[in-house]
Design a protein around this motif. Structure first.
Motif, PDB file in Angstrom:
ATOM      1  N   MET A  56       0.830  -1.209   0.000  1.00  0.00           N
ATOM      2  CA  MET A  56       0.000   0.000   0.000  1.00  0.00           C
ATOM      3  C   MET A  56       0.863   1.257   0.000  1.00  0.00           C
ATOM      4  SD  MET A  56      -3.302  -0.855   2.395  1.00  0.00           S
ATOM      5  CE  MET A  56      -3.972   0.795   2.130  1.00  0.00           C
TER       6      MET A  56
ATOM      7  N   TYR B  43       2.026   4.864  -0.884  1.00  0.00           N
ATOM      8  CA  TYR B  43       1.203   6.075  -0.999  1.00  0.00           C
ATOM      9  C   TYR B  43       2.142   7.267  -1.143  1.00  0.00           C
ATOM     10  CZ  TYR B  43      -2.574   9.333   0.479  1.00  0.00           C
ATOM     11  OH  TYR B  43      -3.510  10.339   0.568  1.00  0.00           O
TER      12      TYR B  43
ATOM     13  N   ARG C 263      -1.778  10.220  -3.138  1.00  0.00           N
ATOM     14  CA  ARG C 263      -2.364   9.237  -4.064  1.00  0.00           C
ATOM     15  C   ARG C 263      -1.544   7.953  -4.025  1.00  0.00           C
ATOM     16  NH1 ARG C 263       1.550   9.141  -7.796  1.00  0.00           N
ATOM     17  NH2 ARG C 263       2.511  11.086  -8.551  1.00  0.00           N
ATOM     18  N   ASP C 264      -2.102   6.897  -4.605  1.00  0.00           N
ATOM     19  CA  ASP C 264      -1.348   5.667  -4.794  1.00  0.00           C
ATOM     20  C   ASP C 264      -0.081   5.971  -5.580  1.00  0.00           C
ATOM     21  OD1 ASP C 264      -1.606   2.464  -4.927  1.00  0.00           O
ATOM     22  OD2 ASP C 264      -0.804   3.212  -6.814  1.00  0.00           O
ATOM     23  N   HIS C 265       0.996   5.264  -5.263  1.00  0.00           N
ATOM     24  CA  HIS C 265       2.284   5.627  -5.862  1.00  0.00           C
ATOM     25  C   HIS C 265       2.344   5.387  -7.365  1.00  0.00           C
ATOM     26  CE1 HIS C 265       4.441   1.426  -5.649  1.00  0.00           C
ATOM     27  NE2 HIS C 265       3.141   1.265  -5.757  1.00  0.00           N
TER      28      HIS C 265
ATOM     29  N   ASP D 270      -1.585  -6.472  -2.898  1.00  0.00           N
ATOM     30  CA  ASP D 270      -1.457  -5.118  -2.375  1.00  0.00           C
ATOM     31  C   ASP D 270      -2.812  -4.651  -1.848  1.00  0.00           C
ATOM     32  OD1 ASP D 270      -0.174  -2.821  -1.719  1.00  0.00           O
ATOM     33  OD2 ASP D 270       0.301  -2.197  -3.749  1.00  0.00           O
ATOM     34  N   GLY D 271      -2.811  -4.131  -0.653  1.00  0.00           N
ATOM     35  CA  GLY D 271      -4.046  -3.633  -0.049  1.00  0.00           C
ATOM     36  C   GLY D 271      -4.663  -4.634   0.902  1.00  0.00           C
TER      37      GLY D 271
END
Length: 644
Positions: A59, A61, A153-155, A349-350
Motif C-alpha cells: 500500500m 502512498y 495518491r497511490d504511488h 497489495d491492499g
C-alpha cells in the motif's frame, strides 16, 4: 562527513547529459521509498520524496512529492526545483554544482558565493523523510522559501485534479489528513523560520517516461503554504525539514547521522565493491506486518514482496552478507503461509491476501532452507522448526496439488493447466498466457531433483526417510532420458509436450547445489547458451535467432508484455550462468570478467542499483524496475564466488 569509497559524484558542468537517465533511490525498511532523477523534473508517477508504506511493505502512498526551494539573495530570486508541464519546462538545473549519491543524497548548489547543501535521507523503520540544508551566506542577505507539495495518491497513479486535504498549522508544525485516507496523519516541521498559509496547486504536470510507456495522464500537486527562513549576511545555518507519518520529533541532521551509523554496521568486508553491494542489499529487506517477520521487496519502485523472487534473492541478500537472523525471519514468513504444499507467490497489495499461483516457489523454499543451513550451520532451526513444512511440500507434489502440479509416473513434475502462469515466465494479458510452458518445465524438474537431494540430506539428520533418495535417483534418470535435445545440443525447455526453444531455464540443471545433468552434457549446453543467450549485462530469455525473438523491451504495456520473456535479457540469470561456468571451467577469473559489465551498471540509470532487465539487443538498454532484488542478490553470490 567523510564520503564512502563508493560515493557517486556527478558534476553537471562536466557531464551535461547525466540528467537524462540517471536517478537515485532511498528506502526505509518497511516498503517505502524516495525516488527521483538526479536533477531536473520528475519523469514518473513513482517519483517523490516520501512514498510511504501504509501496510508494510505494501500500500505505497505518494505523500510528499516535492519540496520547492526558492532562494532570494540580495533581493534577487532563484528557484532550485524543476518541473515539466504539458506545454513547457521549468529547468533550474544550472544552479546545481554536483549531486552525491551515497547512504543518502546530497545536492550542492552554488549561487554566486552562496553555498547550499541539501541532504535527503529516509528514516529506517518509519515513514519519515528528513532533509537537512546547510547554508553559507558569505556576506549576503539570504531569504529562503520552502514549499511542500503533496501528491496524496497511490504511488502508481496520477491525479489530473489536486487532492485537497484537511490541514492545520501550529507554529512551525503543519498537520494534514487526506480525505482519501482519513486514517493517515501527515506532519511536517522545521527547526527554524515561520509557516505561512497560502494555497498553491501545480497541475498539468507531464511525466515523460510514463508517456513513452503508454501512460499519458497528467498529474497535479497541492500545497497549503510555505516555510520562510531569513539569514543574516554573516550566518551559516543548518535548516531541518521533516515530513512524517510517525511520531518523528528529531532534526534531519540527527536522522542523517543515525542512518550513516546503521549502514556502517551492515558492512562485513573491506572490499569496496562488496561493501557497496551489501548496502544495496539492505534496500530490499523489509518488515512484513501481516506475518510479523521479514520479507524481501522484489524490486523498486513498483513490486511488492514476491515469494519466488524473495527465495532466489535470499542467498545473496542475507547469507552472503551474514544477515542470518533476517534470513531466518524471511523463512518463517513463507513457512507460515504454505497452503496445499505451495509457498505464497505474492501478497496482494491492499488486502495482503496470499496468492499461490506458482509451481517453483515451494522448491525454491527448500533450496533457500538448505543454503541457510550451509552458510549459518544452524541445523537445529531447519530440522526442528522448518523440516515438517519441507515434508509437506514434497508430499503435496507427489500426491498432486493446485494448478495441475503433480509427480508423474516417470517421477518428473508436471505443472500447468488452462491459462495458468506458474513458472517465472508469467506474463498474462487479455486473458491469455504469453509463455504458458505447461507440461514438465526444465527448471522445475531441476529444482525438484535438487529439493529431493536436500530432503535426503536433512532426512539423514532427522527421520532417516530413504524415499527421498530413491525418488531422486529415478528423477535423474528420467531427466537424462527426456530432456536432452540432440538437434539443439541443449535441453528442451519443456517436455511432454516437447518445446525445443533455446531458453535460459536449462541453466538450473547445472547450477543448483545438486546438478541433474552430467558435466559432459553441461558443457555442450553452456556452449549454446554462450552463443545464443549471453548478452553482457544479462541472459536473454530466448535465443536471438529464434523467429519469435524480440530484442527491445519498449512501448506500451501490451508491447512490453510480449517482449518480457521473448528475448529480453535478465540480470539475475547471470547468477546461474556464472555458477555453471565456475563449475565446468574452474576459472574464477572468467567469472570476474563476465560480471564486469553488470557491475558497471551500478553507476548508470539508478545509481547504486541493478535493473531487473535489459534489452536483448545492443546496447542492452536498462529496463524494468530500476533496482531488483534477485539481480542484486545473484550478483552478490557471483561476486563472492569470484573472490574465493
Amino acid at each position: 562527513m567523510k564520503a564512502s569509497d563508493f560515493m557517486k559524484i556527478i558534476n553537471p558542468k562536466i557531464k551535461e547529459d547525466c540528467f537524462n537517465n540517471e536517478e537515485w533511490l532511498l528506502t526505509n525498511g518497511i516498503g517505502g521509498y524516495a525516488y527521483s532523477p538526479l536533477a531536473s523534473h520528475h519523469t514518473k508517477a513513482y517519483n517523490g520524496l516520501l512514498i510511504a508504506s501504509l501496510a508494510p511493505p505494501t500500500m505505497r502512498y505518494n505523500v510528499l512529492n516535492q519540496l520547492d526551494e526558492r532562494v532570494v539573495i540580495d533581493g534577487k530570486s532563484y528557484n532550485l526545483e524543476s518541473y515539466q508541464y504539458d506545454d513547457h519546462i521549468e529547468d533550474n538545473t544550472a544552479l546545481i554544482k554536483e549531486v552525491i549519491v551515497d547512504d543518502f543524497v546530497t545536492y550542492r548548489y552554488e549561487i554566486g558565493n552562496v553555498y547550499i547543501d541539501k541532504t535527503i535521507t529516509l528514516v529506517h523503520g518509519e515513514n519519515t523523510v528528513a532533509i537537512n540544508y546547510h547554508v553559507v551566506s558569505n556576506n549576503h542577505q539570504v531569504n529562503l522559501f520552502f514549499t511542500p507539495y503533496f501528491s496524496l495518491r497511490d504511488h502508481a497513479a496520477r491525479c489530473n485534479k489536486a487532492t485537497i486535504p484537511c490541514f492545520s498549522v501550529h507554529e512551525r508544525h503543519l498537520s494534514l489528513i487526506p480525505l482519501n485516507h482519513k486514517d493517515v496523519l501527515i506532519r511536517t516541521y522545521m527547526n527554524t523560520g515561520v509557516f505561512n498559509k497560502e494555497t498553491n496547486i501545480k497541475d498539468n504536470l507531464y511525466y515523460a517516461f510514463d508517456c513513452v510507456t503508454g501512460y499519458k495522464e497528467l498529474d497535479a500537486l497541492y500545497s497549503p503554504g510555505y516555510y520562510n527562513v531569513m539569514m543574516s549576511d554573516l550566518e551559516t545555518k543548518d535548516i531541518s525539514f521533516v515530513c512524517t507519518l510517525d511520531d518523528a520529533n528529531r532534526t534531519a541532521r540527527e536522522y542523517l547521522f543515525d542512518e550513516v551509523k546503521r549502514k556502517a554496521m551492515l558492512v562485513n568486508t573491506k572490499d569496496p565493491i562488496k561493501v557497496r553491494l551489501e548496502k544495496i542489499a539492505d534496500q530490499f529487506i523489509v518488515d512484513r506486518k501481516s506475518t510479523k517477520n521479514k520479507s524481501i521487496i522484489a524490486g523498486y519502485p513498483w513490486f511488492s514482496d514476491w515469494g519466488r523472487d524473495t527465495l532466489i534473492a535470499l542467498e545473496g541478500l542475507t547469507l552472503v552478507t551474514k544477515r542470518f537472523d533476517d534470513a531466518k525471519s524471511i523463512i518463517r514468513t513463507f513457512a507460515k503461509t504454505i497452503h496445499h504444499g505451495l509457498v505464497v507467490n505474492l501478497f496482494e497489495d491492499g488486502t495482503n491476501k496470499p496468492r499461490y499461483n506458482t509451481a517453483d516457489a515451494s522448491l525454491w523454499f527448500i533450496h533457500a532452507c538448505y543454503m541457510y543451513e550451509q552458510y549459518s550451520h544452524d541445523t537445529d532451526f531447519i530440522t526442528k522448526e522448518v523440516y515438517p513444512h519441507l515434508k509437506e511440500i514434497i508430499s503435496a507434489y507427489i500426491r498432486g496439488t493446485d494448478h495441475a502440479i503433480y509427480m508423474d509416473d516417470d517421477f518428473l513434475i508436471h505443472a500447468g493447466d488452462n491459462e495458468d502462469q506458474i513458472t517465472w515466465m508469467d506474463v498474462y494479458t487479455h486473458g491469455k498466457a504469453i509463455t504458458p510452458r505447461h507440461g514438465k518445465p526444465v527448471e522445475l524438474n531441476a529444482l525438484w531433483y535438487n529439493a529431493l537431494m536436500i530432503m535426503a540430506y536433512f532426512s539423514n539428520k532427522t527421520d532417516h526417510d530413504e524415499s527421498y533418495g530413491l525418488i531422486a535417483k529415478r528423477t535423474k534418470k528420467s531427466f537424462a532420458d527426456k530432456f536432452w535435445c540432440e538437434e539443439t545440443q541443449c535441453l528442451y525447455d519443456v517436455v511432454e509436450p516437447n518445446d525445443s526453444s533455446i531458453r535460459p531455464n536449462q541453466l538450473y540443471a547445472l547450477s543448483l547445489p545438486f546438478p541433474v545433468i552430467s558435466f559432459e552434457l553441461g558443457k555442450k549446453m553452456l556452449k549454446v547458451v554462450d552463443e545464443k543467450l549471453y548478452a553482457k549485462t544479462g541472459i536473454r530469455s530466448l535465443a536471438y535467432d529464434d523467429p519469435r525473438y524480440i530484442g527491445h523491451y519498449e512501448g506500451n504495456l501490451d508491447k512490453r508484455d510480449l517482449a518480457y520473456h521473448m528475448g529480453t535479457s535478465w540480470a539475475y540469470l547471470m547468477g546461474p550462468y556464472i555458477r555453471a561456468h565456475v563449475l565446468l571451467d574452474e576459472d574464477k577469473s572468467q567469472a570476474r570478467e563476465l560480471l564486469q559489465p553488470l557491475l558497471e551498471t551500478l553507476d548508470q540509470n539508478c545509481i547504486n542499483g541493478i535493473n531487473e532487465i535489459f534489452d536483448g539487443d545492443t546496447p542492452h538498454t536498462p529496463r524494468g524496475t530500476v533496482n531488483q532484488a534477485w539481480s542484486v542478490g545473484e550478483l552478490l553470490v557471483a561476486y563472492e564466488m569470484s573472490r574465493i
